[in-house]
Enzyme design. Sequence first.
Site, PDB file in Angstrom:
ATOM      1  N   CYS A 134       0.148  22.997   5.731  1.00 21.65           N
ATOM      2  CA  CYS A 134      -0.807  22.182   6.481  1.00 21.65           C
ATOM      3  C   CYS A 134      -0.631  22.393   7.976  1.00 21.65           C
ATOM      4  O   CYS A 134      -1.602  22.545   8.714  1.00 21.65           O
ATOM      5  CB  CYS A 134      -0.629  20.698   6.141  1.00 21.65           C
ATOM      6  SG  CYS A 134      -0.916  20.305   4.404  1.00 21.65           S
ATOM      7  N   GLU A 150      -4.733  13.332   5.559  1.00 21.25           N
ATOM      8  CA  GLU A 150      -4.070  14.483   6.163  1.00 21.25           C
ATOM      9  C   GLU A 150      -4.765  15.709   5.608  1.00 21.25           C
ATOM     10  O   GLU A 150      -4.527  16.105   4.468  1.00 21.25           O
ATOM     11  CB  GLU A 150      -2.574  14.462   5.828  1.00 21.25           C
ATOM     12  CG  GLU A 150      -1.748  15.348   6.753  1.00 21.25           C
ATOM     13  CD  GLU A 150      -1.838  16.805   6.401  1.00 21.25           C
ATOM     14  OE1 GLU A 150      -2.691  17.517   7.006  1.00 21.25           O
ATOM     15  OE2 GLU A 150      -1.092  17.251   5.528  1.00 21.25           O
TER      16      GLU A 150
END
Length: 621
Positions: free
Chosen positions: A360, A326
């Site tokens: 993120c 990720e």
Amino acid sequence: DLQVLDLQPWLLCASNMIEVVEKALDWVVLNQSAFLLYSVLSIIGVVALYILIDVISTYRIPTLSVPMTRDESEDVLDKGKYDPSKPVDKDIVPCYDPATMQLLGHVPAMSPNEVKDMIAKSKAAAKEWRKSSFAQRRKLLRILLKFIIENQDAICRVSARDSGKPMLDAILGEVIVTCEKIHWLCNEGEQWLKPEKRSAGIMSFYKSPRVEYHPMGVIGAIVPWNYPFHNVLNPLTAAVFAGNSIIIKVSEYASWSAGYYGRFISAALQAAGAPPDLVQIVTGYGEAGHALVTGGVDKVIFVGSTVVGKKVMVAAAETLTPVVMELGGKDAVVVCEDANLNTVVQVALKAAFLNCGQNCAGGERFFVHNKVLDKYLGLVVGAVNKMRQGPALGGGTIDAGAMCMPGAAQKIQSLVDDAVSKGAKVLAGGMIPDREGQFYPPTVLLGIKRGMKIWEEEVFGPIMSVIGWDTDEEVIALANDCPFGLGSNVFASSQARARRIASQLEAGMSSINDFATTYMCQSLPFGGVKHSGFDRFAGIEGLRGLCVPKAVAEDSMPWLMKSTIPPPWQVPVSDVAVPFGTSLVTMFYGPGLLYKVRGLFGLAQCFLAPGTIKSGKKKGE
């Protein structure tokens, strides 16, 4: 006559039932008050019983008592300052408040050998824990959840001090999402890890196939600094619920909070009767992370930058260790001309400036239709100019905190300066403030275009880049002109139009008329495409990804049909072995009845008249 006689018992039974119902209705009519009273009392009794069971169940969840240090419990501290420019001994990690620059202390920088020793202990814990029941796993998660609910202020304060975020941002990004994760795991997790039946196919119709989900063993997680509480609890809860042990390497830029969080995790393990080494936390630098990846864990979850992610992949390749990547994003927020701006603007402010943009799945690129661009900018800039920024603790309410990572403000400033030099306009913010602490103000930029560094690079800071557009095709092309593809968000009064635009955006997640709500739906996977990484954590896919999916097939009715090798294929094979095989294929898979009948006749010929079949073998062979 016989039919009438056969029906008489049934008619008599029906008549009796009707008579009973009539008497019951007569009683209800004559005793309405009593009937109503009995009904109310019954409902009250059921509700009281439910409440009693719930209270007893809640009371039986152990309550943890975890002492806090003064630095963890107080809002205002009087401590010395930390200077990031001064060298530090390689065996320790300095910890400081990025808003006040107060030195909070040091944690050990663990060596590769220490990490390998932790992996060995984790393997032993994993062997024990994989035998645990789902009931025991739920007990552990509920102990954690109870502690979180009872200590929200403390958890948020520790996070705010370690990472610089406001207390509200800690509630939103640390506590709520963690509680939602635990709630989903406790309520739905087991059903997705139970053996799952699958179809047997046509030729193996007599088989009973299934997929079993077995724990992988030891999970290694390398997590970033932006949400020091949730980034630990997120992989932890899923890993242990799937029957694994886990070792979490926290960032060297947010290691101080791991002390308090680690203490309450250890207390929860003890209260749940889990192995003490089931969850371990690693502090240190790159060497410790490399040792975790290469030291023998069964899977690695990495959350961080693309640059470091590539290094993790190289290291994991040495041992063929599977990895979840990720790697952040540069999420697009598309605002159509018919969207409700009064609603959109408040959502957009949270998307861009929550946790000072250190997310993120944070909104970085805001594509606003030219018909409403001026109105949108007026509302956004007006709100941004009212935002208050400062330390999260010891003062008044703030809207934006500090940048956690040293040097982040300077990097953001270089991106802004580059954009301005190439034609962009700063409508709010845009300059590092002259004050103590690692701050960068909430900033609004207009006129961002291809060729600017900020168009390509992930900012990971409080920058709202606004770009105008005219047609749906144009905005789709603009949004997809990006190396990242984590999340995406579309706002429009027509949900069908928003859905159509979102379906064409290159991203792992899309929210319609909202921002990043896919993460609050914990049944959904989290992850992206392109430079945002691959594989998924969270959701059903992420939970099952922590298991070895084992395919199992057995006879569904062994007392009736078992697998045997057909006579033509038994050693030594028959001359009709190949014709038998082709006939079998034709019978089972032929595209229509004519093929299937032909295959059936071929099989019959193999058994009844094998001498009439040309085997393809030459005489004498």
